[in-house]
Design an enzyme around this catalytic site. Structure first.
Site, short mmCIF file in Angstrom:
data_model
loop_
_atom_site.label_atom_id
_atom_site.label_comp_id
_atom_site.label_asym_id
_atom_site.label_seq_id
_atom_site.Cartn_x
_atom_site.Cartn_y
_atom_site.Cartn_z
N GLU A 160 -6.48 -10.78 -0.86
CA GLU A 160 -7.19 -10.60 0.42
C GLU A 160 -8.69 -10.49 0.17
O GLU A 160 -9.36 -9.61 0.72
CB GLU A 160 -6.69 -9.33 1.13
CG GLU A 160 -5.20 -9.29 1.33
CD GLU A 160 -4.72 -8.06 2.10
OE1 GLU A 160 -5.53 -7.33 2.68
OE2 GLU A 160 -3.49 -7.84 2.13
N GLU A 207 0.77 -1.25 0.00
CA GLU A 207 0.00 0.00 0.00
C GLU A 207 0.80 1.30 0.00
O GLU A 207 0.63 2.12 0.90
CB GLU A 207 -0.93 0.02 1.23
CG GLU A 207 -1.86 -1.17 1.31
CD GLU A 207 -2.77 -1.13 2.54
OE1 GLU A 207 -2.58 -0.27 3.40
OE2 GLU A 207 -3.66 -1.99 2.62
C1 XIL Z 1 -6.09 -6.39 8.72
C2 XIL Z 1 -6.41 -7.54 9.67
O1 XIL Z 1 -7.35 -8.38 9.05
C3 XIL Z 1 -6.95 -7.00 10.97
O2 XIL Z 1 -7.12 -8.05 11.91
C4 XIL Z 1 -6.01 -5.93 11.53
O3 XIL Z 1 -6.60 -5.36 12.68
C5 XIL Z 1 -5.74 -4.85 10.51
O4 XIL Z 1 -5.24 -5.45 9.33
N1 XIL Z 1 -4.90 -4.73 4.07
C6 XIL Z 1 -3.92 -5.60 4.47
C7 XIL Z 1 -4.14 -6.49 5.63
O5 XIL Z 1 -2.87 -5.71 3.78
O6 XIL Z 1 -2.95 -6.73 6.34
C8 XIL Z 1 -5.19 -5.93 6.55
O7 XIL Z 1 -5.44 -6.88 7.57
C9 XIL Z 1 -6.45 -5.58 5.78
C10 XIL Z 1 -6.16 -4.54 4.73
#
Ligand code: XIL
Length: 376
Positions: free
Chosen positions: A264, A159
């Site tokens: 994701e 990101e």
């Molecule tokens: C999220 C997790 O799912 C949560 O448990 C945590 O509190 C915050 O991060 N983008 C990403 C992930 O790359 O690492 C994130 O995961 C969600 C958004």
């Protein structure tokens, strides 16, 4: 008698043929999708620790790739400078190895979930550029070294491009400059030349962001940096992005000669609390009934629409199997999903492929059927 025997032989042949086809028909996601791409999920610490056996059963049955939802992020691996905490990440990797699963490392360099000490010196002032580069190098190289040969690929940088295609003004960019990305990839590559290296981001379907990432990755390639794939997170909503937008983004990035991955995936059915969709983790809105419309179960209509959406996306992924190396969903069952708490805490969401009772949703069967049908 003869004709009876003949009849029996024919009947046997029919039964055998039937069982053969039945054997060829895959019944799990990972078997059905094995000629397409890896199918992954994110695991949390309680699951790996054996506290959620039903979720683990699903993981073993349906998935062949895993990523740690949190425990391999910077603030967990190096909570204090020079003090590394490996227990949870070790357990995660041991679980994956014991079950013969591909391991994805998430994530080496990110502005979020980075320890506070990283960006300040002993006086509490902003750390110098040289020192931050040194700290980043130490972190990346210590972690990559520890799991060398055991991690299939790393999300090296997460990101760093904003929705408008510009650079996020994170401490990494402000203190080091955009070249921190190339450095991070090179630091990782120096330690493990065989491990795959990825750039990962959300909202990549937005044309401006997609093009910003395209340009960044192109520069990396032109500079001779090893980058194997771009990950599109895929925290989706019912109305954004469209399948076409995502397909366009996947294909445009793949035209650079890298693989693409959906890293994701989850799809929220809940109303988005602002006009603009995003997966910016720092968002945090107040809860209200209006924004939590299904506390006791999804309406039939929304469920069907959600299932259709999942199937439409997977159909497109399968069509693009030559460029997609992996599709990972961000969690196993609805109960564990981060979406229940983001971007509003305490809602009831339904974003994953398995429900709160650990039952597969109809999209699972439909995706399996689709994959089986396409293979014939
Ligand atoms: C999220 C997790 O799912 C949560 O448990 C945590 O509190 C915050 O991060 N983008 C990403 C992930 O790359 O690492 C994130 O995961 C969600 C958004």
């Amino acid at each position: 008698m003869k004709s009876l025997q003949k009849l029996a032989t024919i009947a046997l042949a029919i039964i055998l043929m039937g069982s053969c086809t039945a054997q060829e028909e895959a019944t799990t996601l990972k078997d059905a999708l094995k000629d397409y791409f890896y199918i992954g999920t994110a695991l949390n610490v309680p699951q790996v620790a054996g506290q959620d056996p039903q979720a683990i059963e699903i993981v073993k049955t349906h998935f062949n790739s895993v990523v740690a939802e949190n425990c391999m992020k910077m603030m967990y691996l190096q909570p204090e400078e020079g003090v590394f905490f490996w227990d949870e990440a070790d357990a995660f990797i041991e679980f994956a190895e014991a079950n013969d699963m591909q391991v994805i490392g998430h994530t080496l360099v990110w502005h979020s979930q980075a320890p506070r000490w990283m960006f300040v010196d002993e006086n509490g002032d902003q750390v110098s550029r040289e020192r931050l580069i040194e700290r980043m190098k130490t972190h990346v190289q210590t972690v990559v070294e520890r799991y060398k040969g055991r991690v299939h690929g790393w999300d090296v940088v997460n990101e760093t491009i904003l929705d408008d295609g510009s650079w996020r003004q994170s401490p990494w960019v402000r203190i080091i400059g955009p070249e921190f990305v190339q450095m991070a990839f090179e630091f990782a590559h120096e330690i493990d030349p065989d491990v795959e290296l990825y750039y990962n981001d959300y909202s990549v379907s937005r044309p401006e962001k997609r093009d910003g990432i395209y340009n960044m990755v192109k520069d990396l390639i032109d500079n001779g940096v090893k980058i194997d794939a771009v990950g599109l997170q895929g925290h989706l909503s019912m109305d954004f992005p469209t399948v076409e937008m995502k397909e366009e983004a996947l294909q445009k990035l793949a035209s650079l000669g890298v693989k693409v991955m959906v890293t994701e995936m989850d799809i929220t059915v809940l109303p988005w609390p602002s006009r603009r969709h995003s997966a910016e983790v720092s968002l945090n809105y107040e809860i209200s009934d209006e924004y939590n419309p299904y506390p006791n179960g999804l309406s039939e209509e929304s469920y069907t629409a959600l299932m259709d959406k999942y199937v439409d996306f997977f159909e497109m992924f399968m069509r693009n199997k030559d460029i997609i190396s992996r599709v990972t969903v961000w969690g196993v069952d609805d109960n564990q999903s981060w979406r229940n708490n983001w971007p509003i805490r305490g809602r009831t969401d339904y974003p994953l492929l398995f429900d709160r009772d650990y039952q597969p949703k109809s999209a699972v069967t439909r995706i399996i059927e689709l994959a089986n049908a396409k293979k014939q």
